[in-house]
Design a protein around this motif. Structure first.
Motif, short mmCIF file in Angstrom:
data_model
loop_
_atom_site.label_atom_id
_atom_site.label_comp_id
_atom_site.label_asym_id
_atom_site.label_seq_id
_atom_site.Cartn_x
_atom_site.Cartn_y
_atom_site.Cartn_z
N LEU A 134 0.82 -1.21 0.00
CA LEU A 134 0.00 0.00 0.00
C LEU A 134 0.85 1.26 0.00
CD1 LEU A 134 -2.86 -0.84 2.53
CD2 LEU A 134 -3.18 -0.18 0.15
N LYS A 135 1.97 1.21 0.72
CA LYS A 135 2.82 2.38 0.84
C LYS A 135 3.78 2.54 -0.33
CE LYS A 135 2.56 2.12 5.86
NZ LYS A 135 3.28 1.80 7.13
N SER A 136 3.90 1.53 -1.16
CA SER A 136 4.88 1.58 -2.24
C SER A 136 4.27 1.67 -3.63
CB SER A 136 5.81 0.36 -2.17
OG SER A 136 5.06 -0.85 -2.31
N GLU A 137 2.93 1.55 -3.72
CA GLU A 137 2.30 1.67 -5.04
C GLU A 137 0.86 2.14 -4.92
OE1 GLU A 137 1.19 -1.95 -7.20
OE2 GLU A 137 1.91 -3.10 -5.47
N ASP A 138 0.32 2.56 -6.05
CA ASP A 138 -1.05 3.05 -6.12
C ASP A 138 -2.01 1.87 -6.22
OD1 ASP A 138 -3.39 4.40 -6.51
OD2 ASP A 138 -2.90 5.15 -8.51
N PHE A 139 -2.95 1.78 -5.29
CA PHE A 139 -3.88 0.65 -5.28
C PHE A 139 -5.21 0.95 -5.96
CE2 PHE A 139 -1.28 -2.19 -3.09
CZ PHE A 139 -1.95 -3.39 -2.88
N GLU A 140 -5.40 2.15 -6.44
CA GLU A 140 -6.66 2.46 -7.12
C GLU A 140 -6.93 1.56 -8.31
OE1 GLU A 140 -8.42 6.20 -7.76
OE2 GLU A 140 -7.17 7.22 -6.30
N PRO A 141 -5.92 1.26 -9.15
CA PRO A 141 -6.18 0.35 -10.28
C PRO A 141 -6.67 -1.03 -9.86
CG PRO A 141 -4.13 1.54 -10.62
CD PRO A 141 -4.56 1.83 -9.22
N TYR A 142 -6.26 -1.49 -8.67
CA TYR A 142 -6.73 -2.79 -8.18
C TYR A 142 -8.20 -2.69 -7.78
CZ TYR A 142 -1.78 -4.00 -7.89
OH TYR A 142 -0.45 -4.25 -8.18
N PHE A 143 -8.54 -1.62 -7.04
CA PHE A 143 -9.93 -1.44 -6.63
C PHE A 143 -10.84 -1.09 -7.81
CE2 PHE A 143 -7.86 -0.58 -2.43
CZ PHE A 143 -8.46 -1.61 -1.74
N ASN A 144 -10.27 -0.49 -8.84
CA ASN A 144 -11.05 -0.17 -10.04
C ASN A 144 -11.25 -1.38 -10.94
OD1 ASN A 144 -11.58 2.55 -9.64
ND2 ASN A 144 -9.60 3.20 -10.46
N GLY A 145 -10.52 -2.45 -10.66
CA GLY A 145 -10.61 -3.64 -11.50
C GLY A 145 -9.74 -3.56 -12.75
N LYS A 146 -8.86 -2.54 -12.83
CA LYS A 146 -8.00 -2.39 -14.00
C LYS A 146 -6.73 -3.24 -13.90
CE LYS A 146 -9.61 2.31 -14.97
NZ LYS A 146 -9.20 3.73 -15.12
N LYS A 147 -6.37 -3.63 -12.68
CA LYS A 147 -5.21 -4.49 -12.46
C LYS A 147 -5.59 -5.60 -11.50
CE LYS A 147 -1.16 -2.78 -11.65
NZ LYS A 147 -0.07 -1.96 -11.06
N ARG A 148 -4.86 -6.71 -11.58
CA ARG A 148 -5.06 -7.82 -10.66
C ARG A 148 -3.89 -7.89 -9.71
NH1 ARG A 148 -4.77 -12.61 -12.77
NH2 ARG A 148 -6.33 -13.61 -11.45
N LEU A 149 -4.17 -8.03 -8.43
CA LEU A 149 -3.12 -8.13 -7.43
C LEU A 149 -2.53 -9.54 -7.47
CD1 LEU A 149 -1.64 -6.72 -5.10
CD2 LEU A 149 -3.38 -7.67 -3.56
N LEU A 150 -1.28 -9.65 -7.89
CA LEU A 150 -0.61 -10.93 -7.98
C LEU A 150 0.74 -10.87 -7.27
CD1 LEU A 150 -1.29 -11.91 -11.72
CD2 LEU A 150 -2.33 -12.94 -9.68
N PRO A 151 1.23 -11.99 -6.76
CA PRO A 151 2.55 -12.01 -6.12
C PRO A 151 3.64 -11.64 -7.12
CG PRO A 151 1.31 -14.02 -5.64
CD PRO A 151 0.57 -13.31 -6.71
N ARG A 152 4.65 -10.95 -6.62
CA ARG A 152 5.82 -10.58 -7.42
C ARG A 152 7.07 -11.19 -6.81
NH1 ARG A 152 4.55 -4.08 -7.61
NH2 ARG A 152 2.73 -4.15 -9.00
N THR A 153 8.13 -11.19 -7.57
CA THR A 153 9.39 -11.74 -7.06
C THR A 153 9.96 -10.89 -5.94
OG1 THR A 153 10.59 -10.53 -8.80
CG2 THR A 153 9.99 -12.83 -9.26
N THR A 154 9.42 -9.67 -5.76
CA THR A 154 9.89 -8.78 -4.69
C THR A 154 9.03 -8.86 -3.43
OG1 THR A 154 8.60 -7.00 -5.73
CG2 THR A 154 10.94 -7.14 -6.29
#
Length: 240
Positions: A134-154
């Motif tokens: 939450l502190k390192s990226e914008d979560f609006e695209p996730y709540f808008n349905g424009k992006k899917r929250l998926l695990p990353r290598t980081t």
């Protein structure tokens, strides 16, 4: 009729009047101006406490600054909530929204387990530090349905079931413990308590495991860890 400000508290006065001079003028009436033959002298008498409600300039400015800081903090908090005003139809997105403010404030540090397929059709899974993300990226695209929250290598952990690539990373909230007979463990950096993600075991002290049914992902589990309880009220784990 002149407005009587003598009954107001100093904090209320600071919020009500734009400047200290405006406050002084509120204590002056037409008779004062007539007999004192000038606004400056009338203001001085009020400031010295000889007339009306006494409030020194320094105190007024201090309270004015505090009121402004409080207003800006409230506005900033409203802007921070990425889920505000969003129509959330999926259980997982609603669960994220329920926890957003608490994770931003540090009251709760949630770990999200997600298993699904990436853009290449490969099955991936991993554990995400929700507060850190939450502190390192914008979560609006996730709540808008424009992006899917998926695990990353980081993220805290990442595994690609096809390529067998595995990654583990500490976050601002958790250390990752991989060499353990109980499986993967996470140590909270604040209270040093262990969070166990084994579904057959207890998640640990101050933690709760919550499976979430989602139409968007194959498998989702949220672990809520209460790192710091509020001093004036109890905080129960969040649920759907």
């Amino acid at each position: 009729m002149e407005k009587d400000s003598s009954a107001a508290f100093p904090g209320e006065i600071a919020e009500e009047f734009r400047t200290y001079e405006d406050f002084l003028d509120s204590q002056i009436n037409h008779s004062d101006l007539y007999y004192l033959e000038g606004q400056d002298l009338a203001r001085q008498l009020v400031e010295l406490g000889h007339k009306g409600s006494s409030l020194e300039r320094e105190e007024f400015e201090t309270r004015k600054a505090a009121a402004e800081a409080s207003r800006l903090a409230a506005r900033s908090q409203q802007k921070k909530l990425a889920n505000a005003g969003k129509e959330l139809k999926d259980n997982f997105l609603r669960a994220l929204a329920e926890r957003e403010e608490a994770n931003r404030s540090g009251e709760i540090t949630s770990i999200i387990f997600i298993r699904d397929r990436n853009s290449h059709g490969q099955e991936i899974s991993g554990y995400i530090d929700y507060s850190h993300r939450l502190k390192s990226e914008d979560f609006e695209p996730y709540f808008n349905g424009k992006k899917r929250l998926l695990p990353r290598t980081t993220d805290l952990s990442f595994y690609n079931w096809e390529t067998q690539v595995a990654k583990y990373n500490a976050s601002s909230n958790y250390e990752v413990i991989t060499e353990n007979q109980s499986g993967l463990l996470f140590k909270n950096n604040d209270d040093r308590k262990i969070l166990n993600v084994d579904p057959e075991a207890s998640p640990g002290d101050s933690s709760v495991r919550i499976p979430v049914h989602s139409d968007l992902y194959v498998h989702v589990v949220i672990y809520d860890h209460i790192a710091r309880k509020p001093a004036t009220s109890s905080c129960a784990p969040l649920s759907n």
